[in-house]
Scaffold this active site. Structure first.
Site, PDB file in Angstrom:
ATOM      1  N   VAL A  51       0.855  -1.178   0.000  1.00 48.72           N
ATOM      2  CA  VAL A  51       0.000   0.000   0.000  1.00 48.72           C
ATOM      3  C   VAL A  51       0.893   1.230   0.000  1.00 48.72           C
ATOM      4  CG1 VAL A  51      -0.196   0.250   2.518  1.00 48.72           C
ATOM      5  CG2 VAL A  51      -2.059   1.038   1.076  1.00 48.72           C
ATOM      6  N   SER A  52       0.476   2.230  -0.745  1.00 54.80           N
ATOM      7  CA  SER A  52       1.127   3.538  -0.640  1.00 54.80           C
ATOM      8  C   SER A  52       0.316   4.347   0.360  1.00 54.80           C
ATOM      9  CB  SER A  52       1.156   4.251  -1.995  1.00 54.80           C
ATOM     10  OG  SER A  52      -0.157   4.562  -2.420  1.00 54.80           O
TER      11      SER A  52
END
Length: 475
Positions: A51-52
């Site tokens: 995930v960013s």
């Protein structure tokens, strides 16, 4: 393409291979049987989550949520859940495969340790079309399954591989659209006078609720004081120390240099290559800012040889006001060659030798040294020296009492000896009282003296005479 894996015996070792188009491809060197059993016959199922920060905030793709879905899927499919291994990349974009745990995952696949990879969605692996095709080929070459829960992928069929390609094209399109929207949004922020970058405000300002910057008075004072010290002739390293002494905050050399070169100091924001004038509240006078830039560029240009020029960056021409450049010539004296150092005006084409400057300034420099010798700063140096010498005595006693070996003793002693050497040098240069003693010093110590006490030397180049000699404050 049919791909199978197997083993055969060679020189009393098992060799792992895969059969593709009726040809053998050795993918592991000869190894003992126990190694093959531990690392290849018991292949694991990997879960990859990524995930960013931005995705987690906007789309809810949390790492924990992805991991939970993948574990539930593995349990539903009847995989060996005891041998699940989690690969987690937190805060990394999918625009490339250059992510720490992704690289570990790829290595595990190529080493034959991973039988399948479970991801919540294909775009958790990558959003790049090129990378998708590389990964697809790797999964097939090393007989590793890919399970994307949301996308229901199957790489064993032509339709499945086509679907992967289509999804990857959509994912890359989505990434590029998001990037364009982000740029447009930041540009609109700039048009509204708001600071476009996230995180903390730059040093010297605070960010208001409306997104605009306002001056942080304490940090602005630090920046202006640092600029004044630089213009007084102090090196950046010494300015870092002065900031700590006066404000209790010590910037690094690089951060101080960035602070001084930041055009926001005079209200200018550089965004997308454009300079937005009066965008932020200026905290420094424009003339002071430009003088600091000139000073920093001058020091950087002459830095490799500055110690040889003991009045480095300090000498000015009284006629035109220019800072003098530094030049040297080599002259032959009998069988020897000797180098002479000069300071020359870039506008007036005249120069003065370093020796003349020393002779005309040393008497006043010696008086300044005597004044500095009585300052609180020098008392702190002496206190520090006494404290380090006490540590050395304690260390020697501990070694004599066999509390540690010779190697440990030398490792602990070396940095203490270096500190003593540096502090003794500071004290020694303040004891120079006559010009002969000054000439007897190493040129680096001569430079230290002038750099410590002299702020500016103004010279009449026509008469080869020092007109004004200014000293740095010794507080």
């Amino acid at each position: 393409m049919s791909v199978r894996r197997g083993i055969f015996v060679k020189n009393n070792s098992l060799v792992l291979y895969h059969l593709s188009l009726n040809s053998y491809h050795l993918i592991a060197a000869e190894m003992p049987l126990f190694y093959l059993e531990e690392n290849n016959l018991k292949r694991i199922t990997a879960i990859y989550v990524r995930v960013s920060s931005r995705e987690q905030a906007l789309q809810g793709y949390s790492l924990d949520a992805q991991e939970l879905k993948c574990r539930q899927y593995a349990d539903l499919m009847g995989y060996d859940t005891e041998n699940l291994v989690l690969y987690k990349d937190d805060g990394f974009s999918a625009k490339s495969l250059n992510r720490p745990r992704m690289q570990d995952l790829i290595k595990g696949i190529k080493d034959g340790k991973i039988v399948r990879v479970i991801v919540y969605k294909l775009d958790r692996l990558t959003r790049s079309v090129t990378d998708v095709y590389q990964l697809m080929q790797m999964f097939m070459d090393f007989d590793c399954e890919l399970k994307a829960i949301v996308d229901s992928l199957d790489l064993t069929s032509a339709n499945g591989r086509m679907l992967v390609g289509m999804l990857s094209i959509i994912a890359q399109w989505e990434r590029e659209v998001i990037s364009e929207r982000t740029k447009d949004g930041l540009a609109e922020k700039v048009n509204q006078g708001k600071y476009p970058y996230g995180g903390r405000a730059p040093f010297g300002w605070d960010k208001q609720k409306d997104g605009k910057l306002c001056i942080n008075e304490e940090q602005a004072s630090i920046k202006n004081a640092a600029a004044d010290w630089i213009l007084e002739g102090y090196s950046l390293s010494r300015v870092c120390e002065l900031v700590q002494e006066h404000y209790g905050y010590k910037p690094t050399f690089d951060s101080l240099k960035r602070y001084m070169e930041d055009e926001k100091n005079i209200g200018i924001l550089v965004y997308n290559g454009e300079r937005k004038v009066d965008f932020v509240p200026a905290l420094m006078d424009d003339n002071k800012f430009q003088e600091v830039q000139y000073y920093l560029s001058f020091r950087a240009h002459h830095a490799p040889f500055k110690s040889r020029y003991i009045f480095h960056s300090l000498v000015y021409c009284t006629k035109c006001g220019s800072r003098l450049d530094q030049r040297s010539t080599v002259k032959k004296q009998g069988a020897e060659r000797k180098r002479y150092f000069y300071y020359s005006c870039p506008n007036c084409s005249k120069r003065i030798s370093q020796k003349i400057l020393i002779e005309q300034t040393f008497f006043d420099v010696a008086k300044a040294l005597a004044d500095w010798r009585q300052t609180e700063r020098m008392k702190r140096v002496e206190i520090s020296l006494n404290a380090i010498n006490k540590k050395i005595q304690d260390l020697e006693q501990a070694y004599m009492d066999d509390e540690f070996d010779a190697k440990s003793y030398m490792k602990a002693r070396q940095p203490l000896d270096k500190n003593v050497e540096d502090l003794e040098k500071q004290i020694r240069i303040f004891d120079v009282k006559d010009i002969d003693a000054f000439y007897a010093l190493d040129y680096k110590d001569q430079y230290l003296i002038m750099d410590l006490v002299v702020s500016k030397v103004e010279v009449d180049l026509e008469k080869k005479r020092v007109v004004t000699l200014k000293f740095k404050s010794n507080d």
